[in-house]
Design a protein around this motif. Structure first.
Motif, PDB file in Angstrom:
ATOM      1  N   ILE A 149      28.509 -13.700  -0.782  1.00  0.00           N
ATOM      2  CA  ILE A 149      27.743 -14.257  -1.905  1.00  0.00           C
ATOM      3  C   ILE A 149      27.258 -13.113  -2.793  1.00  0.00           C
ATOM      4  O   ILE A 149      26.581 -12.196  -2.323  1.00  0.00           O
ATOM      5  N   ALA A 150      27.610 -13.162  -4.064  1.00  0.00           N
ATOM      6  CA  ALA A 150      27.237 -12.092  -4.992  1.00  0.00           C
ATOM      7  C   ALA A 150      25.800 -12.257  -5.465  1.00  0.00           C
ATOM      8  O   ALA A 150      25.319 -13.377  -5.648  1.00  0.00           O
ATOM      9  N   LEU A 151      25.108 -11.123  -5.641  1.00  0.00           N
ATOM     10  CA  LEU A 151      23.777 -11.168  -6.239  1.00  0.00           C
ATOM     11  C   LEU A 151      23.906 -11.331  -7.746  1.00  0.00           C
ATOM     12  O   LEU A 151      24.891 -10.898  -8.346  1.00  0.00           O
ATOM     13  N   THR A 152      22.898 -11.948  -8.350  1.00  0.00           N
ATOM     14  CA  THR A 152      22.908 -12.220  -9.786  1.00  0.00           C
ATOM     15  C   THR A 152      21.973 -11.270 -10.507  1.00  0.00           C
ATOM     16  O   THR A 152      20.808 -11.114 -10.100  1.00  0.00           O
ATOM     17  N   ASN A 153      22.458 -10.638 -11.561  1.00  0.00           N
ATOM     18  CA  ASN A 153      21.577  -9.805 -12.383  1.00  0.00           C
ATOM     19  C   ASN A 153      20.614 -10.701 -13.155  1.00  0.00           C
ATOM     20  O   ASN A 153      20.985 -11.798 -13.578  1.00  0.00           O
ATOM     21  N   PRO A 154      19.378 -10.258 -13.364  1.00  0.00           N
ATOM     22  CA  PRO A 154      18.440 -11.060 -14.167  1.00  0.00           C
ATOM     23  C   PRO A 154      18.916 -11.127 -15.616  1.00  0.00           C
ATOM     24  O   PRO A 154      19.694 -10.266 -16.056  1.00  0.00           O
ATOM     25  N   PRO A 155      18.491 -12.138 -16.360  1.00  0.00           N
ATOM     26  CA  PRO A 155      18.943 -12.271 -17.757  1.00  0.00           C
ATOM     27  C   PRO A 155      18.511 -11.111 -18.641  1.00  0.00           C
ATOM     28  O   PRO A 155      19.098 -10.881 -19.690  1.00  0.00           O
ATOM     29  N   ASP A 156      17.481 -10.373 -18.231  1.00  0.00           N
ATOM     30  CA  ASP A 156      17.002  -9.226 -18.998  1.00  0.00           C
ATOM     31  C   ASP A 156      16.659  -8.114 -18.011  1.00  0.00           C
ATOM     32  O   ASP A 156      15.920  -8.334 -17.044  1.00  0.00           O
ATOM     33  N   GLY A 157      17.196  -6.922 -18.266  1.00  0.00           N
ATOM     34  CA  GLY A 157      16.982  -5.806 -17.345  1.00  0.00           C
ATOM     35  C   GLY A 157      15.561  -5.320 -17.262  1.00  0.00           C
ATOM     36  O   GLY A 157      15.202  -4.586 -16.335  1.00  0.00           O
ATOM     37  N   SER A 158      14.705  -5.719 -18.211  1.00  0.00           N
ATOM     38  CA  SER A 158      13.315  -5.248 -18.207  1.00  0.00           C
ATOM     39  C   SER A 158      12.366  -6.202 -17.480  1.00  0.00           C
ATOM     40  O   SER A 158      11.153  -5.973 -17.453  1.00  0.00           O
ATOM     41  N   LEU A 159      12.891  -7.242 -16.869  1.00  0.00           N
ATOM     42  CA  LEU A 159      12.034  -8.228 -16.202  1.00  0.00           C
ATOM     43  C   LEU A 159      11.428  -7.688 -14.913  1.00  0.00           C
ATOM     44  O   LEU A 159      10.325  -8.067 -14.532  1.00  0.00           O
ATOM     45  N   PHE A 160      12.166  -6.810 -14.209  1.00  0.00           N
ATOM     46  CA  PHE A 160      11.714  -6.264 -12.933  1.00  0.00           C
ATOM     47  C   PHE A 160      11.650  -4.742 -13.047  1.00  0.00           C
ATOM     48  O   PHE A 160      12.601  -4.113 -13.512  1.00  0.00           O
ATOM     49  N   ASN A 161      10.539  -4.159 -12.576  1.00  0.00           N
ATOM     50  CA  ASN A 161      10.314  -2.723 -12.770  1.00  0.00           C
ATOM     51  C   ASN A 161       9.832  -2.083 -11.479  1.00  0.00           C
ATOM     52  O   ASN A 161       8.757  -2.421 -10.978  1.00  0.00           O
ATOM     53  N   VAL A 162      10.622  -1.138 -10.962  1.00  0.00           N
ATOM     54  CA  VAL A 162      10.270  -0.485  -9.705  1.00  0.00           C
ATOM     55  C   VAL A 162       9.197   0.582  -9.906  1.00  0.00           C
ATOM     56  O   VAL A 162       8.470   0.917  -8.980  1.00  0.00           O
ATOM     57  N   PHE A 163       9.090   1.131 -11.115  1.00  0.00           N
ATOM     58  CA  PHE A 163       8.034   2.084 -11.436  1.00  0.00           C
ATOM     59  C   PHE A 163       6.992   1.394 -12.313  1.00  0.00           C
ATOM     60  O   PHE A 163       7.341   0.557 -13.150  1.00  0.00           O
ATOM     61  N   PRO A 164       5.707   1.742 -12.132  1.00  0.00           N
ATOM     62  CA  PRO A 164       4.646   1.079 -12.909  1.00  0.00           C
ATOM     63  C   PRO A 164       4.876   1.171 -14.416  1.00  0.00           C
ATOM     64  O   PRO A 164       5.193   2.234 -14.946  1.00  0.00           O
TER      65      PRO A 164
END
Length: 362
Positions: A311-326
């Motif tokens: 099962i493939a993972l899905t990229n979010p519709p916008d790359g800025s929605l999730f942020n690993v750095f504050p």
């Protein structure tokens, strides 16, 4: 470098110049390679994700699958029984029991999305901060949002006092799920699998669940709005790392030796700060986990299980929605993102309060 070449006498061949350029380029790559082993732990994870961007994903998955299917060389001798290497061994699958449970949570609240927050038993401050901010947002439009905190057992030294406090907290808020494994960083995979087991048994009626870390600012409204048009099955999204390099530096927080995980690259996985999945996946992932060798890096382990399932993972519709750095706080920016790590609980609370103020965001 170029100026040096231009200053050469006319009798010198251009071959010497090219040799200098080649040596210069080689030196740069050598320095970058060495940096991989000396950069701080925090940068190492960023390095591991970004290096993978230069490799084809299908190449990585094929290589990982081939290496995972190789037979493991036996290490058992006739005299001594083999013991798994510590601390990278994970005691899963195994039967874990629930100490605190909320078995009717999903039936009573019928959530559209259930927020599952792994947190240390002693971290009451994080739970209270979440309850007073984004964890208090229970209705977005006509969609219900529920929340549960996932805990293991405290250390033996603090268990007696802390368990009594947790009992009172559970009776007051009815939002704690606790299992009987030792709560530690190296047991995060166990905590995640207990979470998936709980969802399989007690919450088949929800549409989505999100695992979200306790140090994360979550914009619940943006999350729900994204999910209104999301797939209904075989769906997992978040900040998806592709072709991430396995860290072999023993000083790294995310170090894995070859004896535990041989492939040089990880398959695609959603970073653990926050990932979302449809409720058909927990049962499939629990079954896959019986067949996939566990590693202590929980988000990587789920990626291995997803690859096993095909099962493939899905990229979010916008790359800025999730942020690993504050992300630096900006009302407009925070009104559009879904999740970002924060530097402190105070930031988490203050940012949420400011975002609730009346007025336009942008």
């Amino acid at each position: 470098m170029v100026e040096d070449c231009e200053k050469q006498s006319h009798g010198q061949s251009s071959r010497g110049c090219r040799s200098r350029r080649s040596f210069f380029i080689f030196t740069i790559f050598l320095v970058l390679f060495l940096c991989y082993y000396i950069v701080p732990n925090e940068i190492s994870e960023f390095w591991t994700v970004t290096v993978g961007l230069f490799l084809a994903e299908n190449f990585t998955i094929k290589m990982v699958n081939n290496l995972l299917n190789k037979p493991i060389a036996p290490t058992v001798t006739s005299v001594e029984v083999w013991k798994p290497p510590e601390p990278y061994y994970v005691a899963y699958p195994r039967k874990y029991n629930l100490v605190f449970n909320e078995p009717e949570k999903c039936q009573k609240e019928n959530p559209f999305v259930l927020l599952m927050v792994p947190v240390a038993p002693s971290n009451t401050a994080a739970r209270d901060a979440i309850r007073s901010t984004w964890g208090s947002e229970r209705l977005v439009g006509d969609k219900t949002v529920s929340i549960l905190f996932i805990l293991g057992l405290p250390t033996p030294e603090e268990r007696e006092t802390l368990q009594q406090n947790l009992l009172h907290e559970s009776e007051k808020y009815h939002d704690l799920i606790q299992s009987d494994f030792w709560d530690s960083y190296y047991n995060l995979t166990i905590k995640t699998m207990v979470m998936l087991e709980w969802l399989t048994v007690y919450c088949p009626n929800a549409s989505y669940a999100m695992k979200v870390d306790s140090d994360v600012f979550l914009n619940v409204k943006t999350l729900v709005n994204m999910l209104l048009s999301a797939p209904k099955q075989n769906y997992m999204t978040g900040l998806v790392a592709r072709n991430a390099v396995v860290l072999r530096n023993p000083r790294s927080k995310w170090y894995l030796p070859k004896t535990v995980y041989e492939p040089p690259f990880y398959p695609p996985y959603a970073l653990g700060l926050g990932y979302i999945f449809t409720l058909d996946l927990p049962e499939k992932l629990v079954k896959a986990a019986q067949l996939v060798k566990p590693v202590y890096i929980e988000d990587v382990f789920l990626g291995l299980c997803m690859t096993h399932l095909g099962i493939a993972l899905t990229n979010p519709p916008d790359g800025s929605l999730f942020n690993v750095f504050p992300v630096e706080y900006n009302r407009c920016r925070y009104s559009k993102l879904i999740a970002t790590t924060t530097r402190s609980l105070r930031d988490q609370v203050e940012f949420w309060k400011d975002l609730q103020r009346p007025g336009t965001n942008c």
